[in-house]
Design a protein around this motif. Structure first.
Motif, PDB file in Angstrom:
ATOM      1  N   ARG A 231       0.814  -1.212   0.000  1.00 41.02           N
ATOM      2  CA  ARG A 231       0.000   0.000   0.000  1.00 41.02           C
ATOM      3  C   ARG A 231       0.855   1.273   0.000  1.00 41.02           C
ATOM      4  O   ARG A 231       0.561   2.262   0.661  1.00 41.02           O
ATOM      5  CB  ARG A 231      -0.961   0.005   1.194  1.00 41.02           C
ATOM      6  N   GLY A 232       1.954   1.181  -0.744  1.00 35.99           N
ATOM      7  CA  GLY A 232       2.777   2.365  -0.949  1.00 35.99           C
ATOM      8  C   GLY A 232       3.811   2.630   0.125  1.00 35.99           C
ATOM      9  O   GLY A 232       4.497   3.659   0.063  1.00 35.99           O
ATOM     10  N   HIS A 233       3.967   1.709   1.086  1.00 40.19           N
ATOM     11  CA  HIS A 233       4.927   1.926   2.158  1.00 40.19           C
ATOM     12  C   HIS A 233       5.821   0.694   2.316  1.00 40.19           C
ATOM     13  O   HIS A 233       5.328  -0.430   2.411  1.00 40.19           O
ATOM     14  CB  HIS A 233       4.217   2.214   3.480  1.00 40.19           C
ATOM     15  N   ARG A 234       7.142   0.926   2.386  1.00 42.47           N
ATOM     16  CA  ARG A 234       8.118  -0.165   2.500  1.00 42.47           C
ATOM     17  C   ARG A 234       8.600  -0.292   3.937  1.00 42.47           C
ATOM     18  O   ARG A 234       8.900   0.709   4.592  1.00 42.47           O
ATOM     19  CB  ARG A 234       9.302   0.100   1.577  1.00 42.47           C
ATOM     20  N   ALA A 235       8.687  -1.528   4.418  1.00 45.08           N
ATOM     21  CA  ALA A 235       9.081  -1.798   5.800  1.00 45.08           C
ATOM     22  C   ALA A 235      10.593  -1.811   5.946  1.00 45.08           C
ATOM     23  O   ALA A 235      11.226  -2.850   6.172  1.00 45.08           O
ATOM     24  CB  ALA A 235       8.474  -3.121   6.270  1.00 45.08           C
ATOM     25  N   HIS A 236      11.200  -0.646   5.806  1.00 40.55           N
ATOM     26  CA  HIS A 236      12.624  -0.448   6.056  1.00 40.55           C
ATOM     27  C   HIS A 236      12.742   0.842   6.839  1.00 40.55           C
ATOM     28  O   HIS A 236      12.016   1.808   6.568  1.00 40.55           O
ATOM     29  CB  HIS A 236      13.399  -0.364   4.739  1.00 40.55           C
TER      30      HIS A 236
END
Length: 463
Positions: A231-236
């Motif tokens: 949903r447009g967000h990266r988990a970094h």
């Protein structure tokens, strides 16, 4: 409620003693729960989530023992002194109320609790929200009124309204010998980035002006879910920090291990997207001590990294915590730590004297340091840290800086600069011209006086 006697649990991180006021607006016949939350900010977030769910189910929240049908005690079990405080808090809750549900880190060992306090209604472990709710339902059945029990969109917050802790993951993959957090809270479990952002957006929409990002290992965020993008967000952590910085609130990072990719956060600080503040648990500086701790032993490289961070962002504030008197620590090793601190010139420093923790592998190490030697080393370490802090703060006199207002009373306003996290760092005090300020305001102040850990200033502008 329960009064803390140990420094592990700062009073303002305690919901029963906090600046934030729990509204006592219960309806007639409404079942009511009290809460005592011990330990770190991560436990505070757990308490807020539990109370938010209970409010959504129609429970009232009592600010004292006498008005509660039952009391939840969220415990800390990291150090033996914290365990003792938790047991004391449970005992007082039983004496004052009689109906007590225990959760949190100490709850990972139920027999330890019930062996001392067999009258507790239930014991659950850390982040076992459903089990806590089940125990509450059994002890105090819900009686919701959908026309009256309205929950604010931001949920129940136990911190003051203008700042909030934002937990991005749970657990830790490190195996430090002095720590039992992985045993209590498990391995790293990162929240999806879009869920973190949704929570952060709601907090900012409801007036939060500072987000304090917390976890057991903030730098490792997303490793366990392979930095998944959804949903447009990266988990970094770099991507998350950038996304959080776009919300317009102050963003402060805590518990950041000095992995190489941390250097990618520094440009975000230099550009003003997130606060120029890193909370990094170095723990020691001598390579042999670090090896006995089972931590990376590269203090010299760390100094190079610190120099690079400061070169890229001259205003960066570095906070860390250290352990003195670790088993086997020699005077030479301790002197190396003092010399390293001289060179590193950290802005904010905390220090603990080593103590055994039930279940920690460090308990079995040889050559434990006598208590009087630990105390002497702690005194010497803190004297050096205080001198560094005093010199760094003196250099800020005459400078203009933004501060956030935490408290106002008849004597003045208590504020924090971008270099100061709530409860663990210093303050900036305004004692003139503060009458039109409100808690949560961000104002520009000119610093006119400095102490060992705190600043004083006058208002230059209100943002």
């Amino acid at each position: 409620m329960y009064k803390p006697r140990m420094i592990q649990n700062p009073p303002n991180l305690r919901p029963d003693l906090a600046n934030a006021k729990i509204r006592d607006d219960r309806r007639t016949g409404q079942p009511t729960i009290g809460m005592v939350s011990l330990g770190c900010p991560k436990a505070l977030v757990d308490s807020e989530r539990i109370l938010t769910r209970l409010r959504a189910e129609g429970y009232g929240i009592s600010p004292n023992y006498t008005g509660a049908d039952a009391v939840i005690v969220n415990t800390c079990g990291f150090l033996d002194s914290a365990k003792a405080e938790s047991l004391e808090a449970i005992g007082e809750a039983l004496a004052e109320n009689g109906r007590v549900i225990v959760t949190g880190c100490l709850g990972a060992d139920p027999e330890y609790i019930t062996g001392v306090h067999p009258r507790v209604l239930a014991v659950t472990g850390p982040h076992q929200y459903e089990q806590v709710l089940d125990a509450v339902h059994t002890a105090v059945p819900p009686n919701p009124d959908p026309f009256i029990d309205l929950l604010p969109a931001s949920g129940v917050k136990l911190t003051p309204r203008h700042y909030s802790y934002l937990k991005i993951s749970e657990g830790c993959n490190h195996k430090c010998k002095f720590c039992i957090i992985p045993d209590m809270r498990g391995r790293l479990q990162s929240r999806p980035a879009h869920a973190v952002m949704r929570e952060a957006e709601k907090l900012v929409e409801n007036g939060v002006r500072e987000l304090l990002v917390i976890s057991q290992d903030t730098s490792a965020y997303g490793v366990d879910i392979k930095y998944a993008e959804d949903r447009g967000h990266r988990a970094h952590i770099t991507d998350l920090a950038r996304d959080l910085g776009s919300l317009g609130a102050w963003v402060r990072l805590h518990y950041v291990y000095p992995y190489p990719h941390v250097r990618d956060l520094i440009p975000l600080m230099a550009d003003g997207l997130i606060l120029p503040y890193l909370d990094i648990p170095f723990q020691h500086a001598h390579p042999d001590t670090l090896k006995r701790m089972a931590r990376p032993a590269a203090a010299a490289k760390t100094l190079d990294e610190i120099a690079a961070w400061r070169d890229a962002c001259p205003d960066i504030t570095l906070r860390s915590t250290f352990i003195v008197g670790y088993p086997g620590e020699t005077e030479e090793e301790f002197q190396t730590l003092l010399d390293w601190l001289d060179e590193a010139q950290l802005d904010r420093v905390g220090c603990f004297q080593y103590e055994n923790v039930d279940g920690a592998r460090s308990n079995d190490l040889p050559d434990h340091v006598p208590d009087e030697v630990k105390q002497d080393r702690w005194d010497r370490f803190m004297a050096k840290a205080q001198a560094i802090s005093e010199a760094k703060l003196a250099a800020k006199v005459g400078r203009a800086m933004d501060v956030i207002v935490d408290e106002i009373d008849d004597d003045g306003a208590t504020c924090r600069t971008k270099s100061d996290a709530p409860e663990i760092d210093g303050n900036l005090f305004i004692d003139e011209g503060f009458e039109n300020l409100s808690v949560g305001d961000i104002v520009t102040v000119k610093v006119d006086e400095a102490g060992e850990y705190d600043l004083w200033g006058v208002i230059a502008d209100k943002i």
